[in-house]
Design a protein around this motif. Sequence first.
Motif, PDB file in Angstrom:
ATOM      1  N   ARG A  59       0.840  -1.194   0.000  1.00  0.00           N
ATOM      2  CA  ARG A  59       0.000   0.000   0.000  1.00  0.00           C
ATOM      3  C   ARG A  59       0.875   1.244   0.000  1.00  0.00           C
ATOM      4  NH1 ARG A  59      -2.846  -3.579  -0.610  1.00  0.00           N
ATOM      5  NH2 ARG A  59      -4.753  -4.223   0.471  1.00  0.00           N
ATOM      6  N   ILE A  60       0.344   2.306  -0.617  1.00  0.00           N
ATOM      7  CA  ILE A  60       0.913   3.647  -0.475  1.00  0.00           C
ATOM      8  C   ILE A  60      -0.251   4.576  -0.127  1.00  0.00           C
ATOM      9  CG2 ILE A  60       2.037   5.582  -1.632  1.00  0.00           C
ATOM     10  CD1 ILE A  60       3.622   3.558  -3.271  1.00  0.00           C
ATOM     11  N   LEU A  61      -0.050   5.412   0.886  1.00  0.00           N
ATOM     12  CA  LEU A  61      -1.088   6.334   1.336  1.00  0.00           C
ATOM     13  C   LEU A  61      -0.689   7.757   0.978  1.00  0.00           C
ATOM     14  CD1 LEU A  61      -1.795   4.848   4.889  1.00  0.00           C
ATOM     15  CD2 LEU A  61      -2.607   4.070   2.647  1.00  0.00           C
ATOM     16  N   VAL A  62      -1.615   8.467   0.352  1.00  0.00           N
ATOM     17  CA  VAL A  62      -1.396   9.862  -0.058  1.00  0.00           C
ATOM     18  C   VAL A  62      -2.452  10.690   0.666  1.00  0.00           C
ATOM     19  CG1 VAL A  62      -1.213  11.477  -1.982  1.00  0.00           C
ATOM     20  CG2 VAL A  62      -0.554   9.072  -2.302  1.00  0.00           C
ATOM     21  N   MET A  63      -2.052  11.316   1.751  1.00  0.00           N
ATOM     22  CA  MET A  63      -3.004  11.965   2.648  1.00  0.00           C
ATOM     23  C   MET A  63      -2.978  13.477   2.464  1.00  0.00           C
ATOM     24  SD  MET A  63      -3.785   9.031   3.777  1.00  0.00           S
ATOM     25  CE  MET A  63      -4.918   9.241   5.150  1.00  0.00           C
ATOM     26  N   ARG A  64      -4.048  14.015   1.892  1.00  0.00           N
ATOM     27  CA  ARG A  64      -4.234  15.462   1.734  1.00  0.00           C
ATOM     28  C   ARG A  64      -3.043  16.110   1.024  1.00  0.00           C
ATOM     29  NH1 ARG A  64      -4.727  13.628   6.406  1.00  0.00           N
ATOM     30  NH2 ARG A  64      -2.864  14.690   7.171  1.00  0.00           N
ATOM     31  N   SER A  73     -10.989  27.082 -11.757  1.00  0.00           N
ATOM     32  CA  SER A  73     -10.171  28.116 -11.118  1.00  0.00           C
ATOM     33  C   SER A  73     -10.089  27.904  -9.608  1.00  0.00           C
ATOM     34  CB  SER A  73     -10.740  29.505 -11.415  1.00  0.00           C
ATOM     35  OG  SER A  73     -12.082  29.609 -10.959  1.00  0.00           O
ATOM     36  N   TYR A  74     -11.073  27.183  -9.054  1.00  0.00           N
ATOM     37  CA  TYR A  74     -11.059  26.899  -7.618  1.00  0.00           C
ATOM     38  C   TYR A  74     -10.508  25.511  -7.315  1.00  0.00           C
ATOM     39  CZ  TYR A  74     -12.439  27.293  -2.731  1.00  0.00           C
ATOM     40  OH  TYR A  74     -12.414  27.373  -1.358  1.00  0.00           O
ATOM     41  N   THR A  75     -10.429  24.655  -8.329  1.00  0.00           N
ATOM     42  CA  THR A  75     -10.070  23.251  -8.092  1.00  0.00           C
ATOM     43  C   THR A  75      -8.786  22.856  -8.821  1.00  0.00           C
ATOM     44  OG1 THR A  75     -11.474  22.517  -9.940  1.00  0.00           O
ATOM     45  CG2 THR A  75     -12.476  22.633  -7.753  1.00  0.00           C
ATOM     46  N   ASP A  76      -7.917  23.823  -9.057  1.00  0.00           N
ATOM     47  CA  ASP A  76      -6.634  23.534  -9.715  1.00  0.00           C
ATOM     48  C   ASP A  76      -5.540  23.196  -8.702  1.00  0.00           C
ATOM     49  OD1 ASP A  76      -6.262  26.001  -8.559  1.00  0.00           O
ATOM     50  OD2 ASP A  76      -5.611  27.012 -10.393  1.00  0.00           O
ATOM     51  N   GLY A  77      -5.912  23.091  -7.443  1.00  0.00           N
ATOM     52  CA  GLY A  77      -4.971  22.775  -6.374  1.00  0.00           C
ATOM     53  C   GLY A  77      -4.591  23.967  -5.525  1.00  0.00           C
ATOM     54  N   SER A  78      -4.769  25.167  -6.056  1.00  0.00           N
ATOM     55  CA  SER A  78      -4.322  26.366  -5.341  1.00  0.00           C
ATOM     56  C   SER A  78      -5.132  26.659  -4.085  1.00  0.00           C
ATOM     57  CB  SER A  78      -4.376  27.578  -6.278  1.00  0.00           C
ATOM     58  OG  SER A  78      -5.703  27.821  -6.721  1.00  0.00           O
ATOM     59  N   LYS A  79      -6.354  26.132  -4.000  1.00  0.00           N
ATOM     60  CA  LYS A  79      -7.201  26.335  -2.825  1.00  0.00           C
ATOM     61  C   LYS A  79      -7.235  25.106  -1.917  1.00  0.00           C
ATOM     62  CE  LYS A  79      -8.620  30.452  -4.171  1.00  0.00           C
ATOM     63  NZ  LYS A  79      -8.234  31.686  -3.443  1.00  0.00           N
ATOM     64  N   GLY A  80      -6.534  24.041  -2.330  1.00  0.00           N
ATOM     65  CA  GLY A  80      -6.501  22.824  -1.529  1.00  0.00           C
ATOM     66  C   GLY A  80      -7.589  21.824  -1.867  1.00  0.00           C
ATOM     67  N   VAL A  92      -8.694  25.940   1.754  1.00  0.00           N
ATOM     68  CA  VAL A  92      -8.949  25.012   2.847  1.00  0.00           C
ATOM     69  C   VAL A  92      -8.257  25.432   4.137  1.00  0.00           C
ATOM     70  CG1 VAL A  92      -6.997  23.485   2.357  1.00  0.00           C
ATOM     71  CG2 VAL A  92      -9.085  22.538   3.377  1.00  0.00           C
ATOM     72  N   TRP A  93      -7.208  26.231   4.017  1.00  0.00           N
ATOM     73  CA  TRP A  93      -6.430  26.633   5.189  1.00  0.00           C
ATOM     74  C   TRP A  93      -7.185  27.604   6.100  1.00  0.00           C
ATOM     75  CZ3 TRP A  93      -4.839  26.794   0.091  1.00  0.00           C
ATOM     76  CH2 TRP A  93      -4.080  25.686  -0.301  1.00  0.00           C
ATOM     77  N   THR A  94      -8.369  28.060   5.647  1.00  0.00           N
ATOM     78  CA  THR A  94      -9.231  28.888   6.491  1.00  0.00           C
ATOM     79  C   THR A  94      -9.759  28.078   7.676  1.00  0.00           C
ATOM     80  OG1 THR A  94      -9.906  30.142   4.525  1.00  0.00           O
ATOM     81  CG2 THR A  94     -11.287  30.363   6.490  1.00  0.00           C
ATOM     82  N   LEU A  95      -9.955  26.785   7.455  1.00  0.00           N
ATOM     83  CA  LEU A  95     -10.509  25.901   8.477  1.00  0.00           C
ATOM     84  C   LEU A  95      -9.427  25.415   9.441  1.00  0.00           C
ATOM     85  CD1 LEU A  95     -12.896  23.738   6.264  1.00  0.00           C
ATOM     86  CD2 LEU A  95     -13.568  25.469   7.950  1.00  0.00           C
TER      87      LEU A  95
END
Length: 283
Positions: free
Chosen positions: A156-161, A203-210, A248-251
């Motif tokens: 297994r390999i785990l990729v977490m967040r 524009s919101y889901t390109d990784g820049s917002k998490g 996401v870093w707002t949370l």
Amino acid sequence: MRRAILLLSAFAFAAPSVTAAAQTAPAQTKAIKAEIAAAVASPLRDKDKARDQYRRPAETLEFFQVAPDMKVGEYAPGGEWYSRLLGLYLGPKGKLVGLYFDPTSGAFSEAAQKGIRDGAAKYPADVAAASGLPAERFSAMTLEKLPDAEKGTFDRILVMRMMHNLLRWNIADREIKAMRELLKPGGMIGIEQHRAKPDAPYSYTDGSKGYLREADVIKFMEVNGFTYVGKSEANANKKDPANWEGGVWTLPPMLRGAKEEDKARLQAIGESDRMTLLFRKRP
């Protein structure tokens, strides 16, 4: 009651994917579940347990079908929250390997490259200190040059967040390819990732917002040589609108840029809504 896990039988490796109509099935035997529960409950994790309510590690590891005698890679361990738990769980009978970014990928400054190498070098000692087990039980490496002896040896390999960073840094293809090389035939990658709404704009889901769209992550992994096994809602959080201007870093736990009067409200929301996905290496 635990949140429903959408998954085919843990051993039905011939099936190509899971649909919404798939029957719910236990991901591990009772004995393995008990070992996961014991690791999660360990007093050595007392400082980490506050986040269990958001990260649901027992349900997550059960869904990823991580057995205690497996060889497991944790990709980009970062603050090592999961590493400390995995060390307790895998240390006695299995093998935990920290997998670090390829520092030569072009995404990192000279100082960052040194930090990646230093992180890999101290990883075994870090996990040993947290688990009380010998450092020889653990190892780490960067994905720069994969040793031939390591290829095809991971269960297994785990990729977490972390998928959002791979995409925004434009290194996802090469890093996932390297992880695929490390996996055994039929080995699996488990991905936990901040989840955008299905109709969120690129524009919101390109990784820049998490946040990433679930369908995009599934398609990306399929294109890169993996079969979609299924998903779990263990890490879902319906209270997260997933539309924060600051990402996401707002949370929690970061609360980046939050005004003092907003912190209680954000804490009540909790950590982000997350997809939890499982993929099997295709021949």
